[in-house]
Every structure is written in structure tokens, then in C-alpha cells.
Enzyme design. Structure first.
Site, PDB file in Angstrom:
ATOM      1  N   ASP A  13       3.697  56.162 -16.559  1.00 33.74           N
ATOM      2  CA  ASP A  13       3.478  55.909 -17.985  1.00 33.74           C
ATOM      3  C   ASP A  13       4.552  56.508 -18.877  1.00 33.74           C
ATOM      4  OD1 ASP A  13       1.181  54.358 -17.946  1.00 33.74           O
ATOM      5  OD2 ASP A  13      -0.096  56.100 -17.644  1.00 33.74           O
TER       6      ASP A  13
ATOM      7  N   HIS B 153       0.095  63.844 -11.734  1.00 32.00           N
ATOM      8  CA  HIS B 153      -0.557  62.745 -11.025  1.00 32.00           C
ATOM      9  C   HIS B 153      -1.461  63.303  -9.948  1.00 32.00           C
ATOM     10  CE1 HIS B 153      -1.202  58.963  -8.979  1.00 32.00           C
ATOM     11  NE2 HIS B 153      -0.779  58.401 -10.103  1.00 32.00           N
TER      12      HIS B 153
HETATM   13  N1  ACO Z   1      -0.111  68.373 -18.948  1.00 34.08           N
HETATM   14  C1  ACO Z   1      -0.446  69.664 -18.824  1.00 34.08           C
HETATM   15  N2  ACO Z   1      -1.026  70.172 -17.738  1.00 34.08           N
HETATM   16  C2  ACO Z   1      -1.306  69.322 -16.742  1.00 34.08           C
HETATM   17  C3  ACO Z   1      -1.000  67.973 -16.802  1.00 34.08           C
HETATM   18  C4  ACO Z   1      -0.371  67.498 -17.965  1.00 34.08           C
HETATM   19  N3  ACO Z   1      -0.033  66.218 -18.093  1.00 34.08           N
HETATM   20  N4  ACO Z   1      -1.377  67.374 -15.657  1.00 34.08           N
HETATM   21  C5  ACO Z   1      -1.920  68.335 -14.899  1.00 34.08           C
HETATM   22  N5  ACO Z   1      -1.881  69.503 -15.551  1.00 34.08           N
HETATM   23  C6  ACO Z   1      -2.359  70.775 -15.049  1.00 34.08           C
HETATM   24  C7  ACO Z   1      -3.859  70.790 -15.038  1.00 34.08           C
HETATM   25  O1  ACO Z   1      -4.387  71.232 -16.279  1.00 34.08           O
HETATM   26  C8  ACO Z   1      -4.147  71.750 -13.914  1.00 34.08           C
HETATM   27  O2  ACO Z   1      -3.960  73.055 -14.379  1.00 34.08           O
HETATM   28  P1  ACO Z   1      -5.014  74.203 -14.021  1.00 34.08           P
HETATM   29  O3  ACO Z   1      -4.972  74.286 -12.522  1.00 34.08           O
HETATM   30  O4  ACO Z   1      -4.477  75.383 -14.725  1.00 34.08           O
HETATM   31  O5  ACO Z   1      -6.322  73.723 -14.555  1.00 34.08           O
HETATM   32  C9  ACO Z   1      -3.033  71.466 -12.933  1.00 34.08           C
HETATM   33  O6  ACO Z   1      -1.962  70.907 -13.699  1.00 34.08           O
HETATM   34  C10 ACO Z   1      -3.416  70.520 -11.818  1.00 34.08           C
HETATM   35  O7  ACO Z   1      -3.703  69.253 -12.324  1.00 34.08           O
HETATM   36  P2  ACO Z   1      -5.072  68.527 -12.076  1.00 34.08           P
HETATM   37  O8  ACO Z   1      -5.889  68.635 -13.315  1.00 34.08           O
HETATM   38  O9  ACO Z   1      -5.661  68.964 -10.780  1.00 34.08           O
HETATM   39  O10 ACO Z   1      -4.658  67.007 -11.921  1.00 34.08           O
HETATM   40  P3  ACO Z   1      -5.708  65.846 -11.715  1.00 34.08           P
HETATM   41  O11 ACO Z   1      -5.384  65.240 -10.415  1.00 34.08           O
HETATM   42  O12 ACO Z   1      -7.108  66.228 -11.957  1.00 34.08           O
HETATM   43  O13 ACO Z   1      -5.305  64.887 -12.918  1.00 34.08           O
HETATM   44  C11 ACO Z   1      -3.964  63.471 -14.221  1.00 34.08           C
HETATM   45  C12 ACO Z   1      -4.271  63.971 -12.812  1.00 34.08           C
HETATM   46  C13 ACO Z   1      -5.246  62.961 -14.876  1.00 34.08           C
HETATM   47  C14 ACO Z   1      -2.957  62.338 -14.126  1.00 34.08           C
HETATM   48  C15 ACO Z   1      -3.388  64.650 -15.037  1.00 34.08           C
HETATM   49  O14 ACO Z   1      -2.155  65.033 -14.470  1.00 34.08           O
HETATM   50  C16 ACO Z   1      -3.205  64.293 -16.493  1.00 34.08           C
HETATM   51  O15 ACO Z   1      -4.150  64.420 -17.278  1.00 34.08           O
HETATM   52  N6  ACO Z   1      -1.982  63.810 -16.906  1.00 34.08           N
HETATM   53  C17 ACO Z   1      -1.790  63.378 -18.277  1.00 34.08           C
HETATM   54  C18 ACO Z   1      -2.357  61.976 -18.472  1.00 34.08           C
HETATM   55  C19 ACO Z   1      -1.507  60.926 -17.783  1.00 34.08           C
HETATM   56  O16 ACO Z   1      -0.292  60.904 -17.886  1.00 34.08           O
HETATM   57  N7  ACO Z   1      -2.200  59.997 -17.102  1.00 34.08           N
HETATM   58  C20 ACO Z   1      -1.551  58.891 -16.405  1.00 34.08           C
HETATM   59  C21 ACO Z   1      -1.665  59.060 -14.933  1.00 34.08           C
HETATM   60  S1  ACO Z   1      -0.826  57.784 -14.083  1.00 34.08           S
HETATM   61  C22 ACO Z   1      -1.802  56.477 -14.294  1.00 34.08           C
HETATM   62  O17 ACO Z   1      -3.004  56.535 -14.348  1.00 34.08           O
HETATM   63  C23 ACO Z   1      -1.180  55.215 -14.470  1.00 34.08           C
END
Ligand code: ACO
Length: 370
Positions: A307, A256
Site C-alpha cells: 500500500d 505486514h
Molecule cells: N506502525 C507502527 N507500528 C507498527 C506498524 C505500523 N505500521 N505495524 C506493526 N507495528 C508494530 C505493532 O504495534 C507491534 O508492536 P508491539 O509489539 O509493540 O505491540 C509490532 O510492530 C508487531 O506488529 P503486529 O501488530 O504483530 O503486526 P500484525 O501482524 O498484527 O499487523 C498490520 C499487521 C495490520 C499490517 C500492521 O503492520 C499494521 O497495522 N500496518 C499499518 C496498516 C497497513 O499498512 N495495512 C496494510 C497491510 S497490507 C494489506 O493489507 C494490503
């Protein structure tokens, strides 16, 4: 001017609707844990719109309006029948919300009074639209909404044509409370940007539905269910998750932007998922989910978001997976419209700047010389 990717950490609006501080989510200052345990979705929507919990009379009045407005224009139902039967359900909802404006002569009236009423109207109509399309695509007639029941009850009834049991109604109602608002999430930001141009509430909600559709936002709940189905058994979970991690794939339902130590909504849905599994005598989906959580949290340090457990909860309520995100929209509509009202109360067009990264001093080359 330097751009911040994804606007991370940027404070882009002042709002008194919901807060996320030290990992605690509150609507109008009330901790989400208290609301999840005690409030109904109707009370929650009132709270978001008005800033205080309704008294008995206010609640009765709101429920009465939901009843009055829950039917949708016949012409819209006719339109739904013309949509492709295999359409993306969020695209259907986006189109239908936009179409609703055509049947509302107050659509362009941006007075608070008119918009407040339209928010209530949309809140009443969204469940009817989603349930109607879900039936139409199966060749069934839409079911007319009931009077005197909650939004959760009515939605389940309109979906199946049968009276839902009390546990299912309670579970859906709780899920609606938990999804209702979430500070300046992507879809709410869209709604605020759209209304800040002094467009109209239907355009704001249409923008928000389109934004919620994406798998990085509301669309993640459907993707979680696809993953749970692909995994199939608890034993398969480890190999599946290892492959995902090795391939550096996103694991849906985890991570998140704001919560790095866990989403406070997830535990309520986890509890519900377990309860429903026990009640139905089949905890497979819950068990797979718990295993996936242990693996992903253990190896990646990522915690489940709202989710993740909602996928198993909705499936155990008998809801098809492509209706999960539309259900999220039913709930979040209360937050979107509260934010639209708040934006208009103290409006200024939202127009940030971009960091230019292209070339300078280029010349126009006539087409015959290119
Ligand atoms: N699976 C694998 N790796 C992940 C995930 C994940 N679900 N979430 C974050 N990471 C990783 C990123 O790739 C990043 O790695 P890196 O530094 O090596 O590139 C690191 O963790 C940091 O994460 P960010 O990308 O900075 O997180 P950001 O704030 O940009 O994105 C998001 C948040 C979109 C929710 C992301 O965690 C994600 O894509 N999750 C999966 C989709 C999801 O469940 N969305 C629902 C969110 S809640 C809602 O909207 C109701």
C-alpha cells in the site's frame, strides 16, 4: 482451547492459488516479479481462475467476455445516482456489488460453470461501477465502457472520459497484477467463509469488499496518501514521523503479518512511483515517500508494504485518494473469486471454535430484582 490472537500462524485452508514462502509471493507457482514485469492483468486473472496462463485464443475469449459484460444494468446506474455524493467509496462498492445480485437470475446457481461466468462478469463490472460513481458524485454522466481495450485502460477512460496515455495504462495494469491475490489475507478469508455456507458469489464478494475497506487492510493506501499530504515536503518528514513514533501511532503502509523482511510487491510500486515522478517532472511525492521509508525502516525496522508506494503511484495517475481502495478491490476480485471457486470445489463449512473467557455458574436474575 486457547485462542490465537488474529489467527496468526494458523493454517486455515489448503489452496493452490498463491503462495508466500521465504518472502516470495507466487501466483500458481509463478514468481510475482516475473508477472509484474511481463504479464497483463487479464492474463493474471485467467491464471488465478484456471491454474495456467491463457493461450492466445483463451485470452482473446476472456477479453471478449470482459467487453460484453462491462456495462452494468441501467437500474444500478440509477441507484448510484441516489447514493449520497459524499459516501464512502468502499461502502458504495459494497452496496453496489450486493445490488448486482438482484439483477442476475443466476445469482444463486453455485455450479462451477455459472460461478466462473459470474466471476468474469463481476471483474468486468467493478471498474464500471467505481468510475460511474466517481463521475456521478461530481455531477457528470457516467461514461460507457470502450470495447477492445484492457481493464486498466477502460477504467482510466471511464473515469475521465478521455483516452489515457500508454504509460498510465501500463502503470495501472502493473498495480492490478501486483494486488490480484495474496494467499489467505483477511478479505479472501471473508470471501471463503461466506461461500463455504453455500451462500452465493455476490455475498462472498460483498463480505470481501467490506473486509478490504478497513485501514489495517486495503484501506491503508488511502491513509498513506493522507499522511503524504499532511507531510507536504521532504523537510517536514522527519518531525512528522518522530511525532508518530513518540505517540506510538500506527504508520500506514508499513508492516505486514506475513512479511517481516519486506513485501516483494513494494519494490515494483516504488520503481513505478519514481518513473511517473520523473516523467511528470515532479518527484515530490516519491521523494517524501523515500524519506518516510528511510525513517520508519531505520527507527522501527518496519518495511513498506504494497500500500505504501501505491498511494503516490495512483495520485500521479490523477486518481482521487478515495478511489485507491476500490482499485485494490478491482484487482483483488480476481483472487477472491478464484478462492470462492476453489472453496466450492472441495467445500466444508468454516466454523472454528472460540476460547471462552466469560464467567461460569451464573444464575438468571428476574428483571425486577436487577
Ligand atoms: N506502525 C507502527 N507500528 C507498527 C506498524 C505500523 N505500521 N505495524 C506493526 N507495528 C508494530 C505493532 O504495534 C507491534 O508492536 P508491539 O509489539 O509493540 O505491540 C509490532 O510492530 C508487531 O506488529 P503486529 O501488530 O504483530 O503486526 P500484525 O501482524 O498484527 O499487523 C498490520 C499487521 C495490520 C499490517 C500492521 O503492520 C499494521 O497495522 N500496518 C499499518 C496498516 C497497513 O499498512 N495495512 C496494510 C497491510 S497490507 C494489506 O493489507 C494490503
Amino acid at each position: 482451547m486457547t485462542a490465537t490472537k488474529g489467527l496468526e500462524g494458523i493454517v486455515a485452508a489448503a489452496s493452490s492459488i498463491s503462495s508466500i514462502e521465504d518472502g516470495v509471493l507466487a501466483y500458481r507457482g509463478i514468481n510475482i516479479d516475473e508477472l509484474a514485469e511481463q504479464a497483463t492483468f487479464e492474463e493474471t486473472a485467467f491464471l488465478l481462475w484456471n491454474g495456467h496462463l491463457p493461450n492466445q485464443q483463451e485470452l482473446a475469449q476472456l477479453k471478449g467476455l470482459f467487453n460484453v459484460f462491462s456495462a452494468v444494468p441501467d437500474s444500478l446506474l440509477e441507484q448510484l445516482k441516489l447514493y449520497p455524493k459524499d459516501a464512502n467509496t468502499m461502502a458504495v462498492l459494497r452496496t453496489a456489488v450486493s445490488a448486482l445480485a438482484l439483477y442476475d437470475e443466476t445469482a444463486n446457481d453455485n455450479s462451477r460453470e455459472a460461478n466462473q461466468l459470474k466471476a468474469i462478469k463481476l471483474q468486468a463490472q467493478l471498474p464500471t461501477i467505481i468510475a460511474a460513481y466517481a463521475r456521478i458524485r461530481e455531477g457528470k454522466e457516467p461514461v460507457k465502457p470502450l470495447e477492445g481495450v484492457s481493464i486498466a485502460h477502460n477504467f482510466l477512460y471511464m473515469l475521465t472520459g478521455e483516452e489515457p496515455d500508454a504509460t498510465s495504462v501500463l502503470a495501472l495494469d502493473k498495480a492490478l497484477v501486483l494486488h490480484a491475490d495474496h494467499e489467505l489475507n483477511a478479505s479472501t478469508f471473508s470471501a471463503r467463509v461466506t461461500i463455504a455456507t453455500l451462500s452465493d458469489i455476490y455475498s462472498g464478494v460483498t463480505s470481501a469488499v467490506g473486509t478490504l475497506k478497513g485501514p489495517l487492510h486495503g484501506g491503508a493506501n488511502e491513509a498513506v496518501m493522507e499522511m503524504l499530504q499532511e507531510i507536504g515536503t521532504v523537510e517536514n518528514a522527519e518531525g512528522y514521523i518522530q511525532r508518530k513514533i513518540q505517540n506510538k501511532d500506527k504508520i500506514m503502509g508499513f508492516g505486514h503479518r506475513v512479511y517481516k523482511n519486506g513485501d516483494p510487491r513494494a519494490k515494483h510500486l516504488q520503481h513505478m512511483s519514481r518513473q511517473l515522478g520523473l516523467m511528470q517532472g515532479d518527484t515530490t511525492l516519491f521523494d517524501i515517500s523515500v524519506k518516510v521509508e528511510a525513517l520508519v525502516t531505520g527507527q522501527k525496522g518496519l518495511k513498506p508494504n504494497v500500500d505504501f508506494y501505491s498511494a503516490s503511484v495512483y495520485t500521479m495517475l490523477g486518481i482521487p485518494k478515495d478511489l485507491f481502495t476500490p482499485i485494490f478491490a478491482i484487482s483483488r476480485l480476481s483472487g477472491w473469486t478464484a478462492h470462492i471457486l476453489e472453496q466450492l470445489d472441495n467445500n466444508r463449512i468454516i466454523r472454528p471454535r472460540a476460547e471462552y473467557t466469560g464467567p461460569y455458574n451464573q444464575k438468571y436474575i428476574p428483571i425486577e430484582m436487577r
